[in-house]
Design an enzyme around this catalytic site. Sequence first.
Site, mmCIF file in Angstrom:
data_model
loop_
_atom_site.group_PDB
_atom_site.id
_atom_site.type_symbol
_atom_site.label_atom_id
_atom_site.label_comp_id
_atom_site.label_asym_id
_atom_site.label_seq_id
_atom_site.Cartn_x
_atom_site.Cartn_y
_atom_site.Cartn_z
ATOM 1 C CG ASP A 101 -11.108 41.000 3.460
ATOM 2 O OD1 ASP A 101 -10.890 39.766 3.507
ATOM 3 O OD2 ASP A 101 -10.485 41.809 4.168
ATOM 4 C CG ASP A 104 -2.786 36.726 -0.034
ATOM 5 O OD1 ASP A 104 -2.487 36.711 -1.221
ATOM 6 O OD2 ASP A 104 -1.974 37.062 0.862
ATOM 7 N NE ARG A 166 -9.801 47.682 8.685
ATOM 8 C CZ ARG A 166 -9.371 46.431 8.479
ATOM 9 N NH1 ARG A 166 -9.815 45.757 7.443
ATOM 10 N NH2 ARG A 166 -8.507 45.882 9.291
HETATM 11 P P1 IMP Z 1 -4.832 34.504 3.650
HETATM 12 O O1 IMP Z 1 -4.956 33.711 4.907
HETATM 13 O O2 IMP Z 1 -3.429 34.580 3.167
HETATM 14 O O3 IMP Z 1 -5.782 34.098 2.549
HETATM 15 O O4 IMP Z 1 -5.085 36.011 4.016
HETATM 16 C C1 IMP Z 1 -6.274 36.497 4.305
HETATM 17 C C2 IMP Z 1 -6.190 37.853 4.947
HETATM 18 O O5 IMP Z 1 -4.993 38.592 4.646
HETATM 19 C C3 IMP Z 1 -7.315 38.666 4.370
HETATM 20 O O6 IMP Z 1 -8.507 38.432 5.050
HETATM 21 C C4 IMP Z 1 -6.791 40.077 4.510
HETATM 22 O O7 IMP Z 1 -7.079 40.551 5.800
HETATM 23 C C5 IMP Z 1 -5.280 39.938 4.359
HETATM 24 N N1 IMP Z 1 -4.869 40.265 2.972
HETATM 25 C C6 IMP Z 1 -4.431 39.406 2.020
HETATM 26 N N2 IMP Z 1 -4.141 40.056 0.885
HETATM 27 C C7 IMP Z 1 -4.378 41.373 1.117
HETATM 28 C C8 IMP Z 1 -4.260 42.573 0.302
HETATM 29 O O8 IMP Z 1 -3.876 42.562 -0.878
HETATM 30 N N3 IMP Z 1 -4.620 43.726 0.917
HETATM 31 C C9 IMP Z 1 -5.064 43.796 2.199
HETATM 32 N N4 IMP Z 1 -5.185 42.714 2.982
HETATM 33 C C10 IMP Z 1 -4.849 41.507 2.451
HETATM 34 MG MG MG Z 2 -9.781 39.632 6.356
#
Ligand code: IMP
Ligand code: MG
Length: 176
Positions: A101, A104, A166
Amino acid sequence: MLTVKDKKFVTFIEKQALEERIAEVGREISEEYRDKNPLFVVVLNGAFMFAAELMKNVTIGCEITFVRVSSYSKTESTGQLTEVLGLKESIHNRHVIIVEDIVDTGLTMNKLLFQLSTQRPESIQVATMLFKPSALKTPLSVKYCGFEIENRFVVGYGLDYDGYGRNIDSIYVLAE
Ligand code: IMP
Ligand code: MG
């Protein structure tokens, strides 16, 4: 304006723009993976809606499977480990496309790539609906991306705020 639990969100990417761009990504993948029989690995829960829309636009032979990623700390010294749950298919020698999805910090994707690469796939690439380049904390190559966005919190199209939102059919951003 839209309220999800206790927070207010405003329109960010409308359904039509989102789905047109996802269709483009699907067509791009279809061209680049022709005759490669790719295996799409969809990361639940967040990627379910993006994956459905993407796969409607992938017109080549392929397989689709679903995984969950769970974070746990085994010992304090090793910190957070990531376990990939539910992958029954062998990805050895396969062309794998991970469907997410949002990327981040990139930490989740980084660990997932590491876990899957131990099975020695033929190739492995990332397809994410949204990407926050300025939030990235680890080098990561994102081959297919729907939209690059600023570092703001978004919901909808599979993405949740504390489990809610969602089911929204477009992307909303937290109101400032
Ligand atoms: P990362 O490991 O920081 O890249 O985070 C990944 C996970 O954090 C994603 O798969 C989402 O589940 C959650 N996430 C990060 N940013 C957002 C956002 O803006 N809205 C909702 N979920 C987020
Ligand atoms: Mg996710």
